[in-house]
Design a protein around this motif. Structure first.
Motif, PDB file in Angstrom:
ATOM      1  N   GLY A  96     -23.958 -28.223 -94.277  1.00 41.41           N
ATOM      2  CA  GLY A  96     -22.585 -28.721 -94.243  1.00 41.41           C
ATOM      3  C   GLY A  96     -21.560 -27.626 -94.428  1.00 41.41           C
ATOM      4  O   GLY A  96     -20.564 -27.555 -93.683  1.00 41.41           O
ATOM      5  N   VAL A  97     -21.786 -26.754 -95.409  1.00 45.49           N
ATOM      6  CA  VAL A  97     -20.819 -25.675 -95.672  1.00 45.49           C
ATOM      7  C   VAL A  97     -20.715 -24.731 -94.480  1.00 45.49           C
ATOM      8  O   VAL A  97     -19.611 -24.401 -94.012  1.00 45.49           O
ATOM      9  N   THR A  98     -21.853 -24.288 -93.962  1.00 43.85           N
ATOM     10  CA  THR A  98     -21.811 -23.348 -92.829  1.00 43.85           C
ATOM     11  C   THR A  98     -21.275 -24.013 -91.562  1.00 43.85           C
ATOM     12  O   THR A  98     -20.628 -23.363 -90.744  1.00 43.85           O
ATOM     13  N   ALA A  99     -21.544 -25.326 -91.399  1.00 43.30           N
ATOM     14  CA  ALA A  99     -21.017 -26.022 -90.220  1.00 43.30           C
ATOM     15  C   ALA A  99     -19.497 -26.131 -90.287  1.00 43.30           C
ATOM     16  O   ALA A  99     -18.804 -25.908 -89.280  1.00 43.30           O
ATOM     17  N   VAL A 100     -18.952 -26.460 -91.459  1.00 42.99           N
ATOM     18  CA  VAL A 100     -17.494 -26.583 -91.593  1.00 42.99           C
ATOM     19  C   VAL A 100     -16.821 -25.227 -91.400  1.00 42.99           C
ATOM     20  O   VAL A 100     -15.828 -25.099 -90.657  1.00 42.99           O
ATOM     21  N   ILE A 101     -17.365 -24.191 -92.047  1.00 43.51           N
ATOM     22  CA  ILE A 101     -16.773 -22.852 -91.891  1.00 43.51           C
ATOM     23  C   ILE A 101     -16.850 -22.400 -90.436  1.00 43.51           C
ATOM     24  O   ILE A 101     -15.875 -21.911 -89.849  1.00 43.51           O
ATOM     25  N   GLY A 102     -18.029 -22.572 -89.834  1.00 39.39           N
ATOM     26  CA  GLY A 102     -18.193 -22.164 -88.440  1.00 39.39           C
ATOM     27  C   GLY A 102     -17.293 -22.942 -87.499  1.00 39.39           C
ATOM     28  O   GLY A 102     -16.736 -22.377 -86.557  1.00 39.39           O
ATOM     29  N   ALA A 103     -17.129 -24.257 -87.750  1.00 43.90           N
ATOM     30  CA  ALA A 103     -16.297 -25.077 -86.868  1.00 43.90           C
ATOM     31  C   ALA A 103     -14.826 -24.684 -86.974  1.00 43.90           C
ATOM     32  O   ALA A 103     -14.131 -24.563 -85.954  1.00 43.90           O
ATOM     33  N   VAL A 104     -14.331 -24.480 -88.194  1.00 44.42           N
ATOM     34  CA  VAL A 104     -12.915 -24.138 -88.377  1.00 44.42           C
ATOM     35  C   VAL A 104     -12.618 -22.752 -87.797  1.00 44.42           C
ATOM     36  O   VAL A 104     -11.664 -22.576 -87.016  1.00 44.42           O
ATOM     37  N   VAL A 105     -13.430 -21.765 -88.163  1.00 44.69           N
ATOM     38  CA  VAL A 105     -13.190 -20.411 -87.659  1.00 44.69           C
ATOM     39  C   VAL A 105     -13.368 -20.355 -86.145  1.00 44.69           C
ATOM     40  O   VAL A 105     -12.562 -19.740 -85.418  1.00 44.69           O
ATOM     41  N   GLY A 106     -14.402 -21.014 -85.643  1.00 45.68           N
ATOM     42  CA  GLY A 106     -14.627 -21.017 -84.194  1.00 45.68           C
ATOM     43  C   GLY A 106     -13.505 -21.699 -83.441  1.00 45.68           C
ATOM     44  O   GLY A 106     -13.099 -21.244 -82.362  1.00 45.68           O
ATOM     45  N   ALA A 107     -12.980 -22.817 -83.994  1.00 46.50           N
ATOM     46  CA  ALA A 107     -11.863 -23.511 -83.336  1.00 46.50           C
ATOM     47  C   ALA A 107     -10.613 -22.630 -83.308  1.00 46.50           C
ATOM     48  O   ALA A 107      -9.880 -22.623 -82.304  1.00 46.50           O
ATOM     49  N   LEU A 108     -10.363 -21.886 -84.386  1.00 56.13           N
ATOM     50  CA  LEU A 108      -9.211 -20.980 -84.396  1.00 56.13           C
ATOM     51  C   LEU A 108      -9.367 -19.868 -83.355  1.00 56.13           C
ATOM     52  O   LEU A 108      -8.395 -19.484 -82.688  1.00 56.13           O
ATOM     53  N   ILE A 109     -10.582 -19.370 -83.204  1.00 53.54           N
ATOM     54  CA  ILE A 109     -10.826 -18.349 -82.169  1.00 53.54           C
ATOM     55  C   ILE A 109     -10.600 -18.936 -80.777  1.00 53.54           C
ATOM     56  O   ILE A 109      -9.995 -18.299 -79.904  1.00 53.54           O
ATOM     57  N   CYS A 110     -11.071 -20.166 -80.575  1.00 53.91           N
ATOM     58  CA  CYS A 110     -10.849 -20.824 -79.272  1.00 53.91           C
ATOM     59  C   CYS A 110      -9.367 -21.000 -79.000  1.00 53.91           C
ATOM     60  O   CYS A 110      -8.902 -20.802 -77.871  1.00 53.91           O
ATOM     61  N   TYR A 111      -8.613 -21.391 -80.039  1.00 49.22           N
ATOM     62  CA  TYR A 111      -7.156 -21.557 -79.867  1.00 49.22           C
ATOM     63  C   TYR A 111      -6.494 -20.221 -79.515  1.00 49.22           C
ATOM     64  O   TYR A 111      -5.607 -20.162 -78.666  1.00 49.22           O
ATOM     65  N   ALA A 112      -6.930 -19.151 -80.171  1.00 48.74           N
ATOM     66  CA  ALA A 112      -6.372 -17.830 -79.853  1.00 48.74           C
ATOM     67  C   ALA A 112      -6.722 -17.404 -78.431  1.00 48.74           C
ATOM     68  O   ALA A 112      -5.930 -16.722 -77.765  1.00 48.74           O
ATOM     69  N   MET A 113      -7.880 -17.842 -77.943  1.00 46.10           N
ATOM     70  CA  MET A 113      -8.299 -17.457 -76.596  1.00 46.10           C
ATOM     71  C   MET A 113      -7.477 -18.150 -75.521  1.00 46.10           C
ATOM     72  O   MET A 113      -7.508 -17.737 -74.352  1.00 46.10           O
ATOM     73  N   LEU A 114      -6.752 -19.218 -75.878  1.00 49.01           N
ATOM     74  CA  LEU A 114      -5.897 -19.873 -74.895  1.00 49.01           C
ATOM     75  C   LEU A 114      -4.794 -18.938 -74.407  1.00 49.01           C
ATOM     76  O   LEU A 114      -4.261 -19.134 -73.304  1.00 49.01           O
ATOM     77  N   GLY A 115      -4.443 -17.946 -75.224  1.00 52.22           N
ATOM     78  CA  GLY A 115      -3.418 -16.995 -74.821  1.00 52.22           C
ATOM     79  C   GLY A 115      -3.936 -15.883 -73.932  1.00 52.22           C
ATOM     80  O   GLY A 115      -3.147 -15.046 -73.478  1.00 52.22           O
ATOM     81  N   THR A 116      -5.239 -15.859 -73.680  1.00 50.78           N
ATOM     82  CA  THR A 116      -5.805 -14.833 -72.808  1.00 50.78           C
ATOM     83  C   THR A 116      -5.925 -15.370 -71.383  1.00 50.78           C
ATOM     84  O   THR A 116      -5.934 -16.585 -71.159  1.00 50.78           O
ATOM     85  N   LYS A 117      -6.034 -14.480 -70.450  1.00 50.12           N
ATOM     86  CA  LYS A 117      -6.116 -14.848 -69.034  1.00 50.12           C
ATOM     87  C   LYS A 117      -7.497 -15.390 -68.715  1.00 50.12           C
ATOM     88  O   LYS A 117      -8.513 -14.793 -69.102  1.00 50.12           O
ATOM     89  N   VAL A 118      -7.501 -16.524 -68.004  1.00 47.49           N
ATOM     90  CA  VAL A 118      -8.777 -17.108 -67.590  1.00 47.49           C
ATOM     91  C   VAL A 118      -9.472 -16.163 -66.609  1.00 47.49           C
ATOM     92  O   VAL A 118      -8.899 -15.777 -65.587  1.00 47.49           O
ATOM     93  N   GLY A 119     -10.698 -15.784 -66.944  1.00 43.55           N
ATOM     94  CA  GLY A 119     -11.430 -14.837 -66.110  1.00 43.55           C
ATOM     95  C   GLY A 119     -11.055 -13.395 -66.366  1.00 43.55           C
ATOM     96  O   GLY A 119     -11.587 -12.493 -65.698  1.00 43.55           O
ATOM     97  N   GLY A 120     -10.141 -13.156 -67.308  1.00 43.09           N
ATOM     98  CA  GLY A 120      -9.749 -11.790 -67.631  1.00 43.09           C
ATOM     99  C   GLY A 120     -10.809 -11.051 -68.423  1.00 43.09           C
ATOM    100  O   GLY A 120     -11.799 -11.635 -68.876  1.00 43.09           O
ATOM    101  N   LEU A 121     -10.554  -9.755 -68.634  1.00 37.54           N
ATOM    102  CA  LEU A 121     -11.563  -8.917 -69.280  1.00 37.54           C
ATOM    103  C   LEU A 121     -11.797  -9.338 -70.729  1.00 37.54           C
ATOM    104  O   LEU A 121     -12.937  -9.451 -71.173  1.00 37.54           O
ATOM    105  N   LEU A 122     -10.683  -9.595 -71.469  1.00 34.17           N
ATOM    106  CA  LEU A 122     -10.829  -9.936 -72.880  1.00 34.17           C
ATOM    107  C   LEU A 122     -11.580 -11.244 -73.070  1.00 34.17           C
ATOM    108  O   LEU A 122     -12.510 -11.327 -73.889  1.00 34.17           O
ATOM    109  N   ARG A 123     -11.204 -12.281 -72.303  1.00 39.98           N
ATOM    110  CA  ARG A 123     -11.905 -13.565 -72.443  1.00 39.98           C
ATOM    111  C   ARG A 123     -13.360 -13.457 -72.028  1.00 39.98           C
ATOM    112  O   ARG A 123     -14.245 -14.037 -72.650  1.00 39.98           O
ATOM    113  N   THR A 124     -13.604 -12.684 -70.979  1.00 34.55           N
ATOM    114  CA  THR A 124     -14.995 -12.511 -70.523  1.00 34.55           C
ATOM    115  C   THR A 124     -15.837 -11.829 -71.595  1.00 34.55           C
ATOM    116  O   THR A 124     -16.984 -12.214 -71.842  1.00 34.55           O
TER     117      THR A 124
END
Length: 313
Positions: A96-124
């Protein structure tokens, strides 16, 4: 005149052909392709049957027999002893602890990736790294943490000798259950990125535009539109991370050599312990308990995924 009479021979020809060639004839190639498809799946089906289904059935069945082959429910009732319940509690807590930490941190990373270009070098690069790191577990991951923050690890020595910081001043926590949080989060976060990013990128820009047209703020859009839509996908990914941590064994086995604080280590102890003999069938009962938990979790995951797929179509 010729146009009026021309179709007659063709119709006769069609009727003649239909009489001698029933309509079921064209289905033969389709059936052949279907049989070829089944033949192509046969090796994988045999692999799953031999190395997954059969061992699972054998492990569960052994939980209902004693050492002399007598049918018994003592192993199953043993699941409710305080020691085993504490072990399941340890697995639930760690997962439970690792799932919650992983889900929150991973979701924040996904949100930050919305600002990157689809198919761009950084997102790839991020997507490729997440795909690799999500599978980087087991003994290799345990060795990486031992070499980095172990008792004589590189970072441990630098912090102690250079800055006077002893991360093990209160005990060597890396080789206990709380010490598994860091290695588990290491592969939980990339797994969250892989599973949650498709749902986040599938949000339609028209929804944000409609909200802005009606005078809604960006916070209102995420609170009243995006968050309810993404909730099933987020909870489904959270359950997947829980199942991933609950079934992990190699990393914990490589770091914790003594004690059986979580269920996979308890199964190992029941199978190979040299101090407590005659508990091999108890491992089957423990496996049965794990399968029940996994079935419930994966059923809830499939329900949430079906709700997520409705608006992604």
């Amino acid at each position: 005149m010729s146009l009026a009479t021309a179709p007659a021979p063709e119709q006769d020809g069609v009727e003649h052909s239909a009489r001698h060639h029933p309509r079921v004839a064209p289905a033969k190639p389709s059936n052949r392709r279907r049989r070829l498809a089944y033949a192509g799946l046969t090796p994988f089906a045999a692999y799953v049957l031999i190395f997954l289904a059969l061992p699972t059935i054998l492990a569960v069945v052994t939980g209902f027999f004693s050492d002399d082959g007598t049918l018994t429910f003592d192993n199953v009732t043993g699941l409710f002893t305080p020691t085993i319940l504490t072990t399941f509690g340890g697995s639930f807590w760690l997962s439970g602890v690792t799932a919650v930490i992983g889900a929150v941190v991973g979701a924040l990373i996904c949100y930050a990736m919305l600002g990157t270009k689809v198919g761009g070098l950084l997102r790839t690069i991020i997507e490729s790294a997440a795909s690799v790191l999500a599978q980087f577990g087991g003994v290799m991951l345990a060795f990486a943490f031992i070499a980095t923050i172990g008792v004589q690890g590189l970072v441990t020595v630098i912090l102690r000798d250079t800055f006077g910081i002893d991360i093990f001043a209160d005990g060597v926590w890396l080789y206990q259950v709380p010490g598994l949080i860091l290695p588990y989060v290491y592969f939980q976060v990339p797994l969250m990125v892989i599973t949650f990013l498709p749902a986040l990128t599938a949000l339609r820009p028209q929804w944000a535009e409609a909200s802005a047209t009606l005078g809604g703020t960006r916070f209102a859009y995420w609170r009243h539109i995006a968050a309810p839509v993404l909730a099933p996908a987020f909870l489904g990914s959270l359950l997947l991370l829980f199942a991933n941590a609950f079934s992990s064994f190699a990393t914990a086995a490589a770091l914790i050599s003594q004690g059986s604080q979580i269920v996979p280590l308890q199964i190992r102890s029941a199978l190979v312990s040299e101090t407590v003999l005659g508990r091999e069938n108890m491992a089957g009962a423990l496996a049965l308990g794990m399968i029940v938990v996994m079935v419930v979790v994966m059923w809830a995951y499939s329900v949430l995924q079906s709700r997520t797929s409705r608006w992604q179509q």
